[in-house]
Design an enzyme around this catalytic site. Sequence first.
Site, PDB file in Angstrom:
ATOM      1  N   ARG A 174       0.850  -1.191   0.000  1.00 51.97           N
ATOM      2  CA  ARG A 174       0.000   0.000   0.000  1.00 51.97           C
ATOM      3  C   ARG A 174       0.884   1.240   0.000  1.00 51.97           C
ATOM      4  NH1 ARG A 174      -5.366  -1.138   1.001  1.00 51.97           N
ATOM      5  NH2 ARG A 174      -5.857  -3.126   2.009  1.00 51.97           N
ATOM      6  N   ASP A 208     -13.892  -4.654  -2.854  1.00 49.25           N
ATOM      7  CA  ASP A 208     -14.953  -3.730  -2.419  1.00 49.25           C
ATOM      8  C   ASP A 208     -15.916  -3.334  -3.540  1.00 49.25           C
ATOM      9  OD1 ASP A 208     -14.061  -3.537   0.258  1.00 49.25           O
ATOM     10  OD2 ASP A 208     -12.492  -2.150  -0.371  1.00 49.25           O
ATOM     11  N   ARG A 211     -28.654 -18.024  19.366  1.00 50.56           N
ATOM     12  CA  ARG A 211     -27.948 -16.769  19.635  1.00 50.56           C
ATOM     13  C   ARG A 211     -28.122 -15.760  18.502  1.00 50.56           C
ATOM     14  NH1 ARG A 211     -22.392 -19.867  21.252  1.00 50.56           N
ATOM     15  NH2 ARG A 211     -22.736 -20.061  23.504  1.00 50.56           N
ATOM     16  N   MET A 264     -15.705  -7.035   5.346  1.00 49.46           N
ATOM     17  CA  MET A 264     -14.831  -5.930   4.949  1.00 49.46           C
ATOM     18  C   MET A 264     -15.587  -4.861   4.161  1.00 49.46           C
ATOM     19  SD  MET A 264     -11.081  -7.450   3.972  1.00 49.46           S
ATOM     20  CE  MET A 264      -9.880  -7.646   5.301  1.00 49.46           C
ATOM     21  N   GLY A 265     -15.169  -3.611   4.337  1.00 43.61           N
ATOM     22  CA  GLY A 265     -15.793  -2.479   3.648  1.00 43.61           C
ATOM     23  C   GLY A 265     -15.900  -1.284   4.562  1.00 43.61           C
ATOM     24  N   GLU A 289     -17.596  -3.127   7.991  1.00 39.97           N
ATOM     25  CA  GLU A 289     -16.632  -2.494   8.899  1.00 39.97           C
ATOM     26  C   GLU A 289     -16.955  -1.014   9.122  1.00 39.97           C
ATOM     27  OE1 GLU A 289     -12.286  -4.390   8.097  1.00 39.97           O
ATOM     28  OE2 GLU A 289     -13.280  -3.494   6.366  1.00 39.97           O
ATOM     29  N   GLN A 331     -11.276 -13.008   3.391  1.00 44.28           N
ATOM     30  CA  GLN A 331     -12.079 -12.501   2.264  1.00 44.28           C
ATOM     31  C   GLN A 331     -11.207 -12.075   1.082  1.00 44.28           C
ATOM     32  OE1 GLN A 331     -15.514  -9.929   4.092  1.00 44.28           O
ATOM     33  NE2 GLN A 331     -13.936 -10.216   5.639  1.00 44.28           N
TER      34      GLN A 331
END
Length: 354
Positions: A69, A131, A166, A173-174, A226, A279
């Site tokens: 990155r 994404d 439950r 993710m996102g 997220e 993912q």
Amino acid sequence: MLTSGGDCQALNATMRGVAKSLYKMYDDVEIIGFEDGYKGLMYADYHVLKSSDFSGILTKGGTILGTSRQPFKAMRVPDENGLDKVEAMKHTYRKLKLECLVVLGGNGSQKTANLLREEGLNIVSLPKTIDNDLYGTDVTFGFQSAINVATDAIDCIHTTAASHGRVFIVEVMGHKVGWLTLYAGIAGGADIILLPEIPYDMNVIVNALKERNRQGKRFSILAVAEGAISKEDAALSKKELKEKKKSGVIYPSVAYEIGARITEETGQEVRVTVPGHTQRGGEPCPYDRVLSTRLGAAAAELIRDKKYGYMVVVDNDEIKAAPLAEVSGKLKVVDPDSEIIRHAKMVGISFGDE
């Protein structure tokens, strides 16, 4: 050629599509691979790729070139040794006498690709991200593979959630957009889906869970992005939100915060599952292999025709080229009033907003 930004399935498959097409077109083409994304271009860390390097990688996840990155906002900031990153990349490009630079990357990577285009380099880019948030293309490679992984996680949660009665929260993710959560949530049969684009009301979530209890349903599943945010927090400025988070209880993520609130309001047992980087991993699904092959071949056509400064995109299932100047730096978000949201609500999925 370089792969930049977060890892994602089908990077290898896409590079293969570019390379195999070029080898078919030319007898003397030379393909150079830069290691670890733009970092390799900055520091001239590269090697000449052979035809054999692209064999057997259609089904292989990750990237044979490595990635890293390199935030776009820091591209004009010199490194720790005072190196001008943009000038260094231009120098490497010209030193190697490259005809074109092929960039596989997401939003930040596309912005840097456009920056290099503005600096006079010949660029062809390809839309990579789980994404699916790149403007100008209907879909990105890696998206469907990530949907499969996230959906599988929700599917696996169903059985244990039903057994224990439950509430389970699966955090997908996102940070800025909710495409992955939306598709995985619908495909996995989630009862509540929370997206960054649709701020939630905790009371609505609690009421939806209570209604399921009244209907005799033993469990509930929430697919939470997220970047999901409450209506209260969405109304705050960035500075106000930062101050609020400093002064309140610190949770590992939004899923844990929502889980704590649900237990507090309903008394129900809540468990949080975070598939995380799974993912991004594993082999690309068949859909992505086909898409990547088509995108890669189209990129080779642009190179052959010397049509530079474009990102290869999908438009109505047709592979086209969109000017980098028009698509880079723009985010494709989920429209709260879109047809897919309307259809999801029609089958009873709550988005925590009404």
